[in-house]
Design an enzyme around this catalytic site. Structure first.
Site, PDB file in Angstrom:
ATOM      1  N   TYR A   5       0.838  -1.125  -0.118  1.00 55.29           N
ATOM      2  CA  TYR A   5      -0.047   0.017  -0.154  1.00 55.29           C
ATOM      3  C   TYR A   5       0.894   1.163  -0.038  1.00 55.29           C
ATOM      4  CZ  TYR A   5      -3.923  -3.353   1.466  1.00 55.29           C
ATOM      5  OH  TYR A   5      -4.736  -4.224   1.343  1.00 55.29           O
ATOM      6  N   HIS A  45      -4.362   6.590  -1.109  1.00 54.22           N
ATOM      7  CA  HIS A  45      -4.726   6.424   0.179  1.00 54.22           C
ATOM      8  C   HIS A  45      -4.131   6.564   1.265  1.00 54.22           C
ATOM      9  CE1 HIS A  45      -8.926   5.868   1.761  1.00 54.22           C
ATOM     10  NE2 HIS A  45      -8.923   4.687   1.991  1.00 54.22           N
ATOM     11  N   ASN A  99     -13.628   6.425   5.018  1.00 56.17           N
ATOM     12  CA  ASN A  99     -13.781   5.234   6.083  1.00 56.17           C
ATOM     13  C   ASN A  99     -12.769   5.516   7.425  1.00 56.17           C
ATOM     14  OD1 ASN A  99     -15.733   3.983   4.860  1.00 56.17           O
ATOM     15  ND2 ASN A  99     -14.500   2.746   3.705  1.00 56.17           N
TER      16      ASN A  99
END
Length: 190
Positions: free
Chosen positions: A19, A24, A117
């Site tokens: 990631y 993000h 989120n």
């Protein structure tokens, strides 16, 4: 601003090497640059986060990267708040923002989660009244799913500007903790 204890500066992202370059994870990128600036290295903390403690722009700070996934960031942030006894008025969350064009920066206090989120999880745990450094990543092209977009690496053209943008976000965090929201907004809000 009075010295009432440390600032808690939380960069949001997802843990794991797969990631690292994702849109993000821009919150992690900014937190890592801030850690370099104070000469610290992230270490595991019992709160399910990695932390660095030090001084930034003359202020005591705890930099944190939650090691839970983005959508459950609230748990580690609450644990950090409780451990360091930080009021929500000294909490700064750095996150990616779909509704801002790429490399656009905005600072604010409070507000909704806008479908993010990580913010949803933190707000559910602490309420909405914390500082946010909103790092614009733009909207997905065409009909690309938002989740696919935020979990993709920045494009090659975006990566050219990324070091400058991460640096500007880090500068904005320093300004916010040292001079307050209004001054930081007037200097950094695009």
């Amino acid at each position: 601003m009075s010295e009432q204890g440390p600032w808690l500066v939380v960069g949001l992202g997802n843990p794991g090497p797969q990631y690292e370059g994702n849109r993000h994870n821009i919150g992690f990128m900014v937190a890592e640059l801030l850690a370099e600036r104070i000469g610290g290295k992230f270490k595991a903390h019992k709160s399910r986060a990695q932390v660095v403690e030090g001084r930034l722009a003359g202020q005591r700070v705890v930099l944190a990267k939650p090691m839970s996934f983005m959508n459950v960031s609230g748990g580690p942030v609450v644990a950090l708040r409780d451990f360091y006894k930080v009021g929500v008025d000294r909490l700064v969350v750095i996150h990616d923002e779909l509704d801002l064009e790429y490399a656009t920066l905005r600072l604010k206090c409070g507000g909704g989660d806008n479908g993010h989120n990580g913010l949803k999880s933190i707000t559910k745990s602490l309420g909405p009244d914390y500082f946010r450094v909103r790092a614009g990543i733009g909207r997905p092209p065409g009909r690309m799913d938002v989740a696919d977009f935020v979990l993709r690496d920045f494009s090659s053209s975006e990566r050219k500007e990324l070091p400058w943008f991460v640096d500007r976000c880090a500068d904005a965090v320093e300004s916010l903790t040292q001079e307050g929201l209004e001054r930081a907004q007037s200097a950094y809000n695009d």
